[in-house]
Design an enzyme around this catalytic site. Structure first.
Site, short mmCIF file in Angstrom:
data_model
loop_
_atom_site.label_atom_id
_atom_site.label_comp_id
_atom_site.label_asym_id
_atom_site.label_seq_id
_atom_site.Cartn_x
_atom_site.Cartn_y
_atom_site.Cartn_z
N ASP A 85 0.83 -1.21 0.00
CA ASP A 85 0.00 0.00 0.00
C ASP A 85 0.87 1.26 0.00
OD1 ASP A 85 -2.81 0.99 0.37
OD2 ASP A 85 -1.94 1.87 2.18
N GLU A 115 14.30 -15.46 0.41
CA GLU A 115 14.59 -16.58 1.33
C GLU A 115 13.66 -17.75 1.04
OE1 GLU A 115 13.86 -14.94 5.21
OE2 GLU A 115 15.62 -13.63 5.11
C1 BGC Z 1 -5.46 2.26 -0.51
C2 BGC Z 1 -6.63 3.00 0.00
C3 BGC Z 1 -6.29 3.56 1.36
C4 BGC Z 1 -4.96 4.33 1.35
C5 BGC Z 1 -4.41 4.51 2.73
C6 BGC Z 1 -4.49 3.40 -0.66
O1 BGC Z 1 -3.79 3.55 -1.66
O2 BGC Z 1 -5.68 1.55 -1.70
O3 BGC Z 1 -7.80 2.25 0.03
O4 BGC Z 1 -7.29 4.41 1.78
O5 BGC Z 1 -3.99 3.65 0.62
O6 BGC Z 1 -3.99 3.29 3.24
#
Ligand code: BGC
Length: 559
Positions: A218, A268
């Protein structure tokens, strides 16, 4: 006829080895809370996913990517993680996770989990410890705590705003402030802190040891920040170059040192664990750094997702992305829909942006989703054509739950049922927020939650979901679901080296290319029917009459 070729070095060897399963995988994103509810509490769960393994298998995908299922207060749909190494009790348990993984693996489906490394939740044990600890303590150094400005520190350290609206700093009881790029419930980790780095390595190993095949990372571009000097103002920040690797808050070059460490962990394992970066960065060459084999290995390209249904836009994006993939040695990723954007059936049923700035579909969602402004059938027709084109491209195809049903965005969710923080915090993030693509799926044409669970659904489903139910579509040979199934099965059969040759027949509304083995693809973006080249049609997104491909349709055939 001019022929352009995009050639990946060693494409054949790359694709065939077991460690490269991901290179041309079709990955299906599951938003667990909205997929299938096994215990009737209105919230989708891991046992619900396990119960749908036959469906996923028959869909023909190679992997699932699960959005966060970790314990969370849901301040941001689960992207506010309380504990990275556990399952939200409302969604299941670690034992359920193991059961689900075993069932998916038995069905030949790999498992990718979402890692959220930029921020934890404010309920994370380390944030709670930081709140209880004094200023300057080691516990505070795991996050970005700072004194405020003004005579008594009563003003935030800077005037920065958070991604979903409101200030990016929140004050705690002893007067200090902490940084959060997203909501106040999502404090940003301090990645200069060795304990934070170690803990994420532990998390990666925790899931890899449980048999997870890969990770979606993310906001991979935000982790490292330079907050040492005097903080710039929001205006100064906005004026700073975002593509030089030196911006104080995003896409800093040092972030790749973190991913080099992660790569060692991935390697790993046998086969090495896979990772894909979510990195909304400025240029394709900045994105390529995340896709490097010394780093995460693959990165999302959102270029197609931002484009209109338009032949020349598609062609430029495809050519550019294949070239970037060739340079990094990774593969291209193609995405039309995910849990953050207006569904593509809806985007393609609206006026195209035609180069106007903005995020497709957002204005319509903001206007409350007026049905009269939406070409419901046209949107689905174009979405099917675009998807069939995308599934024939070299690289990984990322699909989002419900798109195989041709689902449209749900725009008319009452304010008191909405969940997305961007709705409540007044941000322009995505119109009325992102709940409209997160509504629980319709599995059956009737019942309390259209077969999602035994009772209701945590977000309200509209009446028109009845016409999109998976069970009805299974029985209908001409349904969107069956188009996806046939296309994904054929893709497995046809897929070979990661190459593509453009054919140019002089019609600007048509994209035509050939993949190795004589897999020939024609996509007609115009509205008039076109003559199909000689050959056997394998699949088409709309009926072919007298050898003609209708407007807004794609066909695969063999010469
Ligand atoms: C996720 C979102 C989220 C944000 C913060 C993003 O890019 O896909 O759904 O709200 O990151 O974590």
């Amino acid at each position: 006829m001019s022929i352009i070729s995009s050639q990946t070095p060693d494409a054949d060897t790359w694709s065939t080895s077991a460690s490269n399963w991901w290179r041309q995988a079709a990955v299906y994103q599951i938003y667990p809370r909205s997929f299938a509810d096994s215990n009737g509490d209105g919230i989708g769960d891991l046992n619900g996913i396990t119960g749908k393994v036959p469906y996923l298998k028959s869909l023909g995908i190679d992997a699932v990517w699960l959005s966060p299922f970790y314990p969370s207060a849901l301040a941001d749909g689960g992207y506010d993680v309380d504990d990275y190494r556990d399952v939200d009790p409302r969604i299941g348990s670690l034992a359920d996770f193991d059961k689900m993984t075993a069932a998916l693996h038995a069905g030949g489906i790999k498992v990718i989990v979402d890692i959220v490394p930029n921020h934890s939740s404010n309920r994370h044990v380390w944030f709670q410890e930081a709140l209880a600890a004094p200023k300057g303590s080691p516990a505070r150094q795991r996050y970005h705590f700072r004194d405020g400005k003004g005579g008594k520190g009563e003003l935030p350290p800077s005037d920065w705003t958070a991604a979903f609206g409101g200030p990016a700093w929140t004050q705690v009881d002893d007067g200090q402030w902490y940084l959060h790029t997203f909501t106040p419930e999502q404090p940003d980790w301090n990645w200069d802190n060795p304990e934070v780095r170690e803990d994420f390595l532990k998390t990666l190993r925790f899931w890899a040891d449980r048999g997870v095949d890969g990770f979606r990372v993310d906001v991979a571009n935000l982790l490292v920040k330079d907050l040492r000097s005097e903080l710039p103002s929001r205006q100064e920040l906005d004026a700073m170059d975002r593509s030089s690797g030196t911006h104080p808050l995003m896409d800093r070059d040092e972030v790749h040192e973190i991913y080099a460490e992660w790569r060692k962990v991935f390697n790993e394992y046998d086969p090495p664990r896979f990772a894909v970066a979510e990195a909304w960065v400025e240029t394709a060459s900045r994105r390529a750094k995340y896709a490097s084999p010394e780093g995460l290995g693959q990165a999302f390209s959102f270029d197609l997702l931002m484009a209109d249904f338009n032949a020349s836009q598609f062609r430029a994006i495809i050519t550019d992305n294949l070239e970037q993939a060739r340079l990094t040695g990774s593969t291209t990723t193609w995405v039309f829909s995910n849990h953050d954007v207006t569904r593509h059936a809806t985007r393609y049923g609206l006026e195209p942006l035609n180069g106007r700035p903005g995020k497709p579909g957002v204005d319509w969602v903001k206007a409350g989703g007026p049905r009269q402004a939406l070409d419901v059938e046209g949107g689905i027709r174009r979405a099917k054509a675009a998807t069939l084109l995308m599934l024939a491209l070299p690289g990984s195809a990322y699909l989002y739950q419900g798109e195989e049903l041709g689902l449209h965005e749900v725009a008319d969710i009452p304010a008191d049922r909405r969940q997305d923080p961007s709705f409540f915090r007044g941000a322009e993030y995505d119109g009325l927020g992102r709940d409209g693509c997160r509504v629980p799926l319709p599995w059956e044409p009737s019942g309390p939650s259209f077969g999602f669970g035994a009772n209701g659904a945590h977000l309200p489903q509209p009446d028109w979901f009845a016409g999109y139910a998976a069970s009805t579509q299974e029985a209908d040979n001409a349904s969107t679901l069956n188009l996806y199934r046939k296309a994904l099965a054929l893709r497995h059969e046809l897929q070979g080296a990661e190459t593509l040759e453009w054919k140019d027949d002089g019609n600007e509304q048509v994209l035509e290319f050939v993949r190795p083995g004589g897999w020939h693809v024609v996509a007609n973006f115009g509205t008039a029917a076109i003559e199909l080249p000689e050959g056997k049609v394998l699949i088409s997104s709309a009926g072919i009459e007298s050898g003609k491909l209708p407007g807004e349709a794609t066909a695969w055939f063999r010469a």
